[in-house]
Design an enzyme around this catalytic site. Structure first.
Site, PDB file in Angstrom:
ATOM      1  N   HIS A 116       0.855  -1.194   0.000  1.00 59.42           N
ATOM      2  CA  HIS A 116       0.000   0.000   0.000  1.00 59.42           C
ATOM      3  C   HIS A 116       0.886   1.238   0.000  1.00 59.42           C
ATOM      4  O   HIS A 116       1.985   1.249   0.575  1.00 59.42           O
ATOM      5  CB  HIS A 116      -0.902  -0.010   1.233  1.00 59.42           C
ATOM      6  CG  HIS A 116      -1.978   1.028   1.209  1.00 59.42           C
ATOM      7  ND1 HIS A 116      -1.735   2.348   1.519  1.00 59.42           N
ATOM      8  CD2 HIS A 116      -3.301   0.953   0.892  1.00 59.42           C
ATOM      9  CE1 HIS A 116      -2.852   3.041   1.405  1.00 59.42           C
ATOM     10  NE2 HIS A 116      -3.817   2.222   1.030  1.00 59.42           N
TER      11      HIS A 116
ATOM     12  N   GLU B 242      -3.785   2.066  -7.150  1.00 64.87           N
ATOM     13  CA  GLU B 242      -4.184   3.142  -6.249  1.00 64.87           C
ATOM     14  C   GLU B 242      -3.344   4.381  -6.552  1.00 64.87           C
ATOM     15  O   GLU B 242      -2.239   4.515  -6.026  1.00 64.87           O
ATOM     16  CB  GLU B 242      -4.054   2.725  -4.789  1.00 64.87           C
ATOM     17  CG  GLU B 242      -2.753   2.007  -4.413  1.00 64.87           C
ATOM     18  CD  GLU B 242      -2.409   2.147  -2.947  1.00 64.87           C
ATOM     19  OE1 GLU B 242      -3.278   2.499  -2.143  1.00 64.87           O
ATOM     20  OE2 GLU B 242      -1.231   1.936  -2.619  1.00 64.87           O
TER      21      GLU B 242
ATOM     22  N   GLY C 244      -7.673   9.558  -0.147  1.00 67.21           N
ATOM     23  CA  GLY C 244      -8.029  10.426   0.957  1.00 67.21           C
ATOM     24  C   GLY C 244      -8.069  11.898   0.612  1.00 67.21           C
ATOM     25  O   GLY C 244      -8.189  12.745   1.492  1.00 67.21           O
TER      26      GLY C 244
ATOM     27  N   SER D 239     -10.166   6.818  -3.782  1.00 66.25           N
ATOM     28  CA  SER D 239     -11.404   7.508  -3.388  1.00 66.25           C
ATOM     29  C   SER D 239     -12.637   6.902  -4.049  1.00 66.25           C
ATOM     30  O   SER D 239     -13.476   7.595  -4.626  1.00 66.25           O
ATOM     31  CB  SER D 239     -11.311   9.001  -3.703  1.00 66.25           C
ATOM     32  OG  SER D 239     -10.339   9.636  -2.891  1.00 66.25           O
TER      33      SER D 239
ATOM     34  N   GLY E 158     -11.215   2.741   0.790  1.00 64.95           N
ATOM     35  CA  GLY E 158     -10.618   3.331   1.977  1.00 64.95           C
ATOM     36  C   GLY E 158     -11.660   3.924   2.900  1.00 64.95           C
ATOM     37  O   GLY E 158     -12.396   3.221   3.588  1.00 64.95           O
ATOM     38  N   GLY E 159     -11.761   5.263   2.908  1.00 69.36           N
ATOM     39  CA  GLY E 159     -12.640   5.954   3.841  1.00 69.36           C
ATOM     40  C   GLY E 159     -14.085   5.524   3.774  1.00 69.36           C
ATOM     41  O   GLY E 159     -14.775   5.456   4.802  1.00 69.36           O
TER      42      GLY E 159
END
Length: 239
Positions: free
Chosen positions: A83, A155, A161, A200, A221-222
């Site tokens: 990552h 990614e 983010g 995202s 992710g988030g």
């Protein structure tokens, strides 16, 4: 590195009924200290447990490390490797990533190999060179014959983010390039390898991204911290 065990259990309790009929592979990758509890929670569902990293070492005097065999003991099935945060904050080089992928494969874990470029690298026109270097390190280091279970995650670092997202067309172009790189090593592997997009991904853009021919899913992710949003993304992958 968000929340604690109570948060994880609450999230899964909210998520599981919403995705009970989804047939896409769904993996929840959690910090090491939560892994056994989370794996036990999802074992009778269609969710799988994964880790966020793994040691390249099998055993020994490596204080603070967690081996692939230890992950298997915790009923872990998948592990994220390389990552961007591990690369930029914790010094994971391409060589170390190769060693971690090898360790995961030796323990029958499914490695999710992350590749991606920074904003500066994209602006310099180096996207393909960067992701090719990161991917080829694994292909050349281990040989395509060992990588039948490998999952690749593209990614773009500039879209993690930040709220920025590659357009579906931009993401598709890189995914197609990555599949082409795999094809040079092994055409059969290229046809079957799953390539995820990880910049995202949100409930409102997932379906458009997943509609692209070479985007096979998302590394979320988030949005994965909100059960309703994560469920909608999983549902988009199932269409």
């Amino acid at each position: 590195m968000h929340g604690g065990l109570a948060f994880a259990r609450e999230l899964l309790a909210d998520l599981q009924p919403q995705v009970a009929d989804v047939e896409a592979d769904m993996v929840v990758c959690v910090p090491f200290v939560m892994l056994r509890a989370v794996a036990g929670t999802v074992q009778d569902s269609n969710l799988h447990a994964g880790a966020q990293d793994v040691s390249e070492y099998e055993a020994g005097a490596f204080t603070g490390e967690t081996s692939a065999a230890m992950l298997r003991d915790c009923q872990c099935e998948y592990v994220i490797i390389g990552h961007s945060e591990r690369r930029t904050l914790f010094g994971d080089t391409d060589e170390r990533v190769v060693a971690k992928v090898e360790a995961a494969l030796d323990a029958d874990l499914v490695p999710i190999l992350c590749v991606g470029e920074t904003q500066a690298e994209r602006e310099a026109g180096d996207t393909e060179a960067v992701v090719a270097r990161q991917l080829r390190a694994v292909l050349d280091g281990l040989g395509a014959g060992r990588l039948g279970t490998l999952v690749i995650a593209y990614e773009p670092v500039w879209a993690i983010g930040t709220g920025l997202t590659a357009t579906p067309e931009q993401a598709q172009a890189v995914h197609a390039f990555l599949r082409g790189q795999v094809s040079q090593a092994d055409a059969t592997l290229a046809n079957g390898v799953r390539i995820l997009y990880g910049g995202s991904v949100k409930a409102d853009n997932a379906a458009e991204l997943f509609a692209m021919p070479d985007i096979d899913g998302g590394l979320v992710g988030g949005a994965s911290l909100k059960a309703d949003d994560f469920a909608k993304i999983c549902q988009a992958a199932d269409l």
